[in-house]
Design a protein around this motif. Structure first.
Motif, short mmCIF file in Angstrom:
data_model
loop_
_atom_site.label_atom_id
_atom_site.label_comp_id
_atom_site.label_asym_id
_atom_site.label_seq_id
_atom_site.Cartn_x
_atom_site.Cartn_y
_atom_site.Cartn_z
N PHE A 12 0.83 -1.21 0.00
CA PHE A 12 0.00 0.00 0.00
C PHE A 12 0.86 1.26 0.00
O PHE A 12 2.05 1.22 0.33
CB PHE A 12 -0.95 0.02 1.21
CG PHE A 12 -0.27 0.28 2.54
CD1 PHE A 12 -0.28 1.55 3.10
CD2 PHE A 12 0.37 -0.74 3.23
CE1 PHE A 12 0.34 1.81 4.32
CE2 PHE A 12 0.98 -0.50 4.45
CZ PHE A 12 0.97 0.77 5.00
N HIS A 13 0.24 2.38 -0.36
CA HIS A 13 0.87 3.70 -0.32
C HIS A 13 0.02 4.59 0.57
O HIS A 13 -1.18 4.73 0.35
CB HIS A 13 0.97 4.30 -1.72
CG HIS A 13 1.63 5.65 -1.77
ND1 HIS A 13 0.98 6.81 -1.42
CD2 HIS A 13 2.88 6.02 -2.11
CE1 HIS A 13 1.80 7.84 -1.56
NE2 HIS A 13 2.96 7.38 -1.98
N GLY A 14 0.64 5.19 1.58
CA GLY A 14 -0.09 6.06 2.49
C GLY A 14 0.45 5.95 3.89
O GLY A 14 1.41 5.22 4.16
N SER A 15 -0.18 6.67 4.82
CA SER A 15 0.29 6.66 6.20
C SER A 15 0.02 5.34 6.88
O SER A 15 0.82 4.84 7.68
CB SER A 15 -0.35 7.81 6.98
OG SER A 15 -1.78 7.71 6.93
N THR A 16 -1.15 4.74 6.60
CA THR A 16 -1.50 3.42 7.11
C THR A 16 -2.28 2.69 6.03
O THR A 16 -2.74 3.29 5.06
CB THR A 16 -2.38 3.49 8.38
OG1 THR A 16 -3.67 4.02 8.02
CG2 THR A 16 -1.74 4.38 9.46
N ILE A 17 -2.46 1.38 6.22
CA ILE A 17 -3.19 0.61 5.21
C ILE A 17 -4.65 1.06 5.11
O ILE A 17 -5.25 1.02 4.04
CB ILE A 17 -3.10 -0.90 5.52
CG1 ILE A 17 -3.57 -1.70 4.31
CG2 ILE A 17 -3.85 -1.26 6.78
CD1 ILE A 17 -3.27 -3.18 4.42
N GLU A 18 -5.24 1.53 6.21
CA GLU A 18 -6.63 2.01 6.17
C GLU A 18 -6.74 3.41 5.58
O GLU A 18 -7.84 3.84 5.24
CB GLU A 18 -7.23 1.99 7.58
CG GLU A 18 -7.55 0.59 8.08
CD GLU A 18 -8.34 0.63 9.37
OE1 GLU A 18 -8.05 1.49 10.21
OE2 GLU A 18 -9.25 -0.19 9.52
N VAL A 70 4.87 -2.43 2.95
CA VAL A 70 4.34 -3.78 3.04
C VAL A 70 3.68 -3.97 4.41
O VAL A 70 4.35 -3.84 5.43
CB VAL A 70 5.44 -4.84 2.87
CG1 VAL A 70 4.85 -6.24 3.00
CG2 VAL A 70 6.15 -4.67 1.53
N TRP A 71 2.36 -4.21 4.41
CA TRP A 71 1.64 -4.60 5.62
C TRP A 71 1.68 -6.12 5.68
O TRP A 71 1.33 -6.79 4.69
CB TRP A 71 0.20 -4.10 5.54
CG TRP A 71 -0.65 -4.33 6.76
CD1 TRP A 71 -0.85 -3.47 7.80
CD2 TRP A 71 -1.47 -5.47 7.03
NE1 TRP A 71 -1.73 -4.00 8.71
CE2 TRP A 71 -2.11 -5.24 8.27
CE3 TRP A 71 -1.70 -6.69 6.38
CZ2 TRP A 71 -2.98 -6.16 8.86
CZ3 TRP A 71 -2.57 -7.61 6.96
CH2 TRP A 71 -3.19 -7.34 8.17
N ALA A 72 2.13 -6.70 6.79
CA ALA A 72 2.29 -8.16 6.86
C ALA A 72 1.73 -8.71 8.16
O ALA A 72 1.77 -8.06 9.21
CB ALA A 72 3.76 -8.53 6.73
N VAL A 73 1.20 -9.92 8.08
CA VAL A 73 0.65 -10.60 9.25
C VAL A 73 1.01 -12.07 9.16
O VAL A 73 1.11 -12.64 8.07
CB VAL A 73 -0.89 -10.41 9.33
CG1 VAL A 73 -1.58 -11.04 8.13
CG2 VAL A 73 -1.44 -10.97 10.63
N GLN A 101 1.63 -8.76 13.62
CA GLN A 101 1.16 -7.91 12.53
C GLN A 101 2.04 -6.67 12.48
O GLN A 101 2.27 -6.01 13.49
CB GLN A 101 -0.28 -7.50 12.73
CG GLN A 101 -0.81 -6.57 11.63
CD GLN A 101 -1.63 -5.44 12.19
OE1 GLN A 101 -2.67 -5.68 12.78
NE2 GLN A 101 -1.15 -4.22 12.02
N LYS A 102 2.57 -6.37 11.28
CA LYS A 102 3.46 -5.22 11.11
C LYS A 102 2.87 -4.27 10.08
O LYS A 102 2.60 -4.68 8.94
CB LYS A 102 4.86 -5.68 10.70
CG LYS A 102 5.52 -6.59 11.74
CD LYS A 102 6.88 -7.07 11.29
CE LYS A 102 7.92 -5.95 11.38
NZ LYS A 102 8.19 -5.57 12.78
N ASP A 103 2.68 -3.02 10.47
CA ASP A 103 2.09 -2.03 9.57
C ASP A 103 3.05 -1.64 8.45
O ASP A 103 2.62 -1.32 7.35
CB ASP A 103 1.70 -0.78 10.37
CG ASP A 103 0.90 0.20 9.52
OD1 ASP A 103 -0.11 -0.24 8.93
OD2 ASP A 103 1.29 1.37 9.43
N ASN A 104 4.35 -1.66 8.73
CA ASN A 104 5.34 -1.35 7.70
C ASN A 104 6.51 -2.32 7.85
O ASN A 104 7.54 -1.99 8.42
CB ASN A 104 5.83 0.10 7.81
CG ASN A 104 6.79 0.47 6.68
OD1 ASN A 104 6.97 -0.29 5.73
ND2 ASN A 104 7.42 1.62 6.79
N ALA A 105 6.31 -3.53 7.33
CA ALA A 105 7.36 -4.54 7.41
C ALA A 105 8.51 -4.24 6.47
O ALA A 105 9.64 -4.71 6.69
CB ALA A 105 6.77 -5.92 7.08
#
Length: 259
Positions: free
Chosen positions: A76-82, A131-134, A144-148
């Motif tokens: 994703f591109h942005g501050s968070t995945i949401e 990369v958001w990873a779980v 769960q990592k918001d920016n792996a």
């Protein structure tokens, strides 16, 4: 809406695994599960042209003392995945990474994602993606990592050169023109890249390397034009160093015969 649905699907899968569901916008973990060695596109920037979709592979290692149950990565591109920008998110087609057991506690995982101009690629999201990873373990531990991992997604570039006249008498003026363009994901065309510094380089016939003669800037249409004095047979080219959202590129070589 598509972004929230993707996150909800992952969170739902966690719930079905009898895990405490982590917030989609922040790192979270329970137990000793770890994600490491995250690599995107083999460590290279992802460069996309005007229309063709790009397949992007993400690989990572998951460890847990009970063994690995499943894992997934989302780009994703942005501050968070949401809060990703302009729909700039890419899940894999099956919603799960393919994990291969290396040992009782370790698995290597891989997922493939599609980035497509005009869909999840628009001009404003060129640059740094995340990369958001779980990952979930067999004993209900998870991480769960918001920016792996961060990586670059760039708009493909093109550069041309033309040196004339050919042939030319020694000491006379050579005019060298060219054009720097890059992919416009909003329109599906290549457009001039304005105000960019580009090097004019020359390699004498028989030499192995280019030397820089001067640096000039592209005009409002991406055009280049300058002059030099003819000194010896050789090859002219333009060279662009690139920017954070556009890759470096060299033009082809144009040979000039000096009489």
């Amino acid at each position: 809406m598509r972004i929230r649905a993707t996150v909800a699907a992952v969170s739902g899968a966690l719930a079905l695994s009898a895990l405490a569901v982590p917030a989609a916008h922040a790192d979270d973990s329970a137990g000793d599960t770890k994600i490491s060695n995250v690599s995107v596109n083999g460590g290279k920037a992802v460069v996309a042209g005007t229309t063709a979709a790009k397949k992007v592979t993400v690989t990572f290692t998951v460890t847990d003392n009970s063994g690995v149950d499943w894992a997934q990565a989302i780009l994703f591109h942005g501050s968070t995945i949401e809060k990703s920008d302009s729909g700039a998110v890419a899940d894999s087609s099956d919603g799960r990474a393919s994990c291969t057991k290396v040992s009782a506690t370790t698995s290597t995982c891989k997922s493939t994602h599609t980035l497509e101009p005009g869909y999840n690629l628009v001009n404003k999201v060129a640059g740094t993606w995340k990369v958001w990873a779980v990952a979930a373990a067999k004993d209900a531990d998870y991480v769960q990592k918001d920016n792996a991992k961060s990586f670059k997604v760039q708009r493909a570039s093109k550069l041309t050169v033309n040196a004339s006249p050919e042939p030319v008498k020694k000491g006379k003026t050579i005019t060298v023109t060219g054009k720097l363009t890059r992919a416009n994901w909003d329109t599906g065309t290549y457009a001039g890249y304005t105000g960019q510094s580009v090097k004019l380089q020359f390699k004498k016939k028989g030499a192995k390397t280019y030397g820089t003669l001067k640096t000039i800037k592209t005009n409002s249409k991406g055009d280049l034009k300058t002059t030099v004095k003819a000194s010896a047979d050789g090859y002219f080219r333009y060279s662009f160093a690139g920017t954070s959202n556009t890759p470096a590129v060299n033009s082809s070589a144009d040979f000039v015969d000096v009489k």
